[in-house]
Write a protein that holds these residues in place. Structure first.
Motif, mmCIF file in Angstrom:
data_model
loop_
_atom_site.group_PDB
_atom_site.id
_atom_site.type_symbol
_atom_site.label_atom_id
_atom_site.label_comp_id
_atom_site.label_asym_id
_atom_site.label_seq_id
_atom_site.Cartn_x
_atom_site.Cartn_y
_atom_site.Cartn_z
ATOM 1 N N ALA A 145 -44.457 53.055 66.970
ATOM 2 C CA ALA A 145 -45.754 52.617 66.463
ATOM 3 C C ALA A 145 -45.634 51.991 65.075
ATOM 4 O O ALA A 145 -46.594 51.398 64.579
ATOM 5 N N GLY A 146 -44.471 52.116 64.443
ATOM 6 C CA GLY A 146 -44.286 51.599 63.096
ATOM 7 C C GLY A 146 -43.752 50.186 63.102
ATOM 8 O O GLY A 146 -43.866 49.453 64.087
ATOM 9 N N ASP A 147 -43.147 49.773 61.987
ATOM 10 C CA ASP A 147 -42.610 48.421 61.895
ATOM 11 C C ASP A 147 -41.226 48.355 62.530
ATOM 12 O O ASP A 147 -40.652 49.358 62.931
ATOM 13 N N ASP A 148 -40.706 47.142 62.628
ATOM 14 C CA ASP A 148 -39.420 46.947 63.299
ATOM 15 C C ASP A 148 -38.288 47.686 62.598
ATOM 16 O O ASP A 148 -37.400 48.242 63.250
ATOM 17 N N ALA A 149 -38.300 47.694 61.266
ATOM 18 C CA ALA A 149 -37.228 48.361 60.524
ATOM 19 C C ALA A 149 -37.210 49.851 60.817
ATOM 20 O O ALA A 149 -36.147 50.456 61.006
ATOM 21 N N ALA A 150 -38.403 50.482 60.868
ATOM 22 C CA ALA A 150 -38.477 51.915 61.164
ATOM 23 C C ALA A 150 -37.991 52.194 62.586
ATOM 24 O O ALA A 150 -37.307 53.194 62.844
ATOM 25 N N LEU A 177 -33.214 40.449 64.805
ATOM 26 C CA LEU A 177 -33.396 40.139 66.222
ATOM 27 C C LEU A 177 -34.814 40.476 66.686
ATOM 28 O O LEU A 177 -35.473 39.668 67.352
ATOM 29 N N LEU A 178 -35.291 41.646 66.341
ATOM 30 C CA LEU A 178 -36.635 42.044 66.758
ATOM 31 C C LEU A 178 -37.697 41.142 66.137
ATOM 32 O O LEU A 178 -38.702 40.808 66.774
ATOM 33 N N ARG A 236 -39.510 39.002 68.871
ATOM 34 C CA ARG A 236 -40.785 39.714 69.088
ATOM 35 C C ARG A 236 -40.749 40.545 70.365
ATOM 36 O O ARG A 236 -41.709 40.608 71.125
ATOM 37 N N LEU A 237 -39.604 41.166 70.595
ATOM 38 C CA LEU A 237 -39.425 41.982 71.805
ATOM 39 C C LEU A 237 -40.462 43.082 71.918
ATOM 40 O O LEU A 237 -40.856 43.472 73.018
ATOM 41 N N ARG A 238 -40.915 43.589 70.778
ATOM 42 C CA ARG A 238 -41.796 44.752 70.808
ATOM 43 C C ARG A 238 -43.271 44.372 70.864
ATOM 44 O O ARG A 238 -44.128 45.250 70.807
ATOM 45 N N ARG A 239 -43.549 43.087 70.991
ATOM 46 C CA ARG A 239 -44.958 42.682 71.066
ATOM 47 C C ARG A 239 -45.624 43.272 72.302
ATOM 48 O O ARG A 239 -46.769 43.745 72.243
ATOM 49 N N HIS A 240 -44.910 43.239 73.432
ATOM 50 C CA HIS A 240 -45.479 43.745 74.686
ATOM 51 C C HIS A 240 -44.915 45.109 75.077
ATOM 52 O O HIS A 240 -45.466 45.759 75.969
ATOM 53 N N GLY A 261 -26.938 43.987 77.089
ATOM 54 C CA GLY A 261 -28.209 43.275 77.048
ATOM 55 C C GLY A 261 -28.553 42.835 75.635
ATOM 56 O O GLY A 261 -28.974 41.695 75.406
ATOM 57 N N THR A 262 -28.369 43.743 74.677
ATOM 58 C CA THR A 262 -28.664 43.406 73.285
ATOM 59 C C THR A 262 -27.693 42.354 72.768
ATOM 60 O O THR A 262 -28.080 41.436 72.032
ATOM 61 N N LEU A 263 -26.421 42.469 73.147
ATOM 62 C CA LEU A 263 -25.434 41.487 72.715
ATOM 63 C C LEU A 263 -25.800 40.103 73.231
ATOM 64 O O LEU A 263 -25.647 39.098 72.523
ATOM 65 N N GLY A 264 -26.293 40.025 74.458
ATOM 66 C CA GLY A 264 -26.717 38.739 74.999
ATOM 67 C C GLY A 264 -27.834 38.120 74.174
ATOM 68 O O GLY A 264 -27.838 36.910 73.909
ATOM 69 N N LEU A 265 -28.771 38.944 73.741
ATOM 70 C CA LEU A 265 -29.860 38.452 72.894
ATOM 71 C C LEU A 265 -29.336 37.970 71.550
ATOM 72 O O LEU A 265 -29.782 36.957 71.008
ATOM 73 N N LEU A 266 -28.398 38.730 70.981
ATOM 74 C CA LEU A 266 -27.824 38.355 69.685
ATOM 75 C C LEU A 266 -27.065 37.031 69.803
ATOM 76 O O LEU A 266 -27.158 36.172 68.913
ATOM 77 N N ARG A 267 -26.322 36.853 70.879
ATOM 78 C CA ARG A 267 -25.601 35.593 71.075
ATOM 79 C C ARG A 267 -26.563 34.424 71.231
ATOM 80 O O ARG A 267 -26.317 33.316 70.726
#
Length: 233
Positions: free
Chosen positions: A134-139, A178-179, A183-187, A221-227
């Motif tokens: 529920a917090g920000d991306d950094a948290a 990355l987040l 905006r992965l956490r928007r939905h 999966g995360t590595l693919g996003l980072l690439r």
């Protein structure tokens, strides 16, 4: 090329920088002996104590080495970077690839070696990750890394734990960025909850291969996003 006198300011830093420049330029090749402290002090226009501290700094950087009774000798033309500095310069994808090897093995070991206390810590970390959603991306990233840190700790291998600790700052920055960009956490505010819950359960059940497989899928999966982000940069 004469060294030249220094301007008033942090003299030790200036002296070390001037000597470093001379070494890098080949004025004193690798294996050669530096002039004595008195000579260097005269050329730089500083006291011998300043030269002594500057040489100590160069020794710490891996450029020179004192030999008792013989003087100070050049051993390298470029400073030796420590591991955190090298990680800080590395591409986050390169760090992530190494992280995968470290952490997937840690997950296997955690499933075999976990204690009841480890399982409790993992479950608490999973819940904290959910709460942080529920917090920000950094948290959220901090809570995510805390869970992964608990996985590595459950492996009871101090070398793996130390390696992961070194990776954490670079991983954190890369994941926060990355987040923000994707905006992965928007939905899905708690993105990846299913795989993380499955990872904790596999470790709790002592299923080493399931733990490794779940974590590998998550990290790939995360590595693919980072690439993808690097390719778009």
């Amino acid at each position: 090329m004469p060294l030249g006198p220094l301007r008033p300011s942090p003299l030790v830093e200036q002296a070390a920088q001037r000597l470093r420049q001379q070494i890098a330029a080949g004025h004193w090749p690798v294996g050669s002996k530096l002039p004595g402290e008195t000579t260097l002090a005269g050329e730089l226009g500083v006291g011998r104590s300043t030269v002594r501290e500057a040489l100590r700094a160069l020794a710490g950087a891996g450029l020179v080495r004192p030999r008792h009774g013989a003087g100070v000798f050049v051993i390298a033309t470029e400073p030796v970077e420590d591991w955190p500095t090298r990680l800080g310069r590395a591409a986050v994808t390169d760090v992530y690839e190494v992280r995968m090897g470290v952490e997937v093995q840690a997950a296997r070991l955690a499933a075999r070696r976990r204690t009841p206390e480890d399982v409790s810590t993992l479950r608490a970390a999973l819940e904290a990750r959910r709460t942080a959603s529920a917090g920000d991306d950094a948290a959220f990233v901090d809570a995510d890394i805390a869970l992964h840190t608990a996985v590595v700790a459950a492996a009871h291998n101090p070398v793996l734990a130390d390696l992961f600790t070194e990776f954490a700052p670079v991983l954190r920055q890369g994941l926060v960025t990355l987040l923000h960009l994707t905006r992965l956490r928007r939905h899905d505010r708690n993105t990846g909850d299913g795989t993380h819950a499955a990872l904790v359960e596999a470790i709790a059940q002592g299923d080493a291969e399931a733990a490794a497989a779940v974590l590998l899928e998550e990290l790939e999966g995360t590595l693919g996003l980072l690439r993808g982000r690097e390719g778009a940069a």
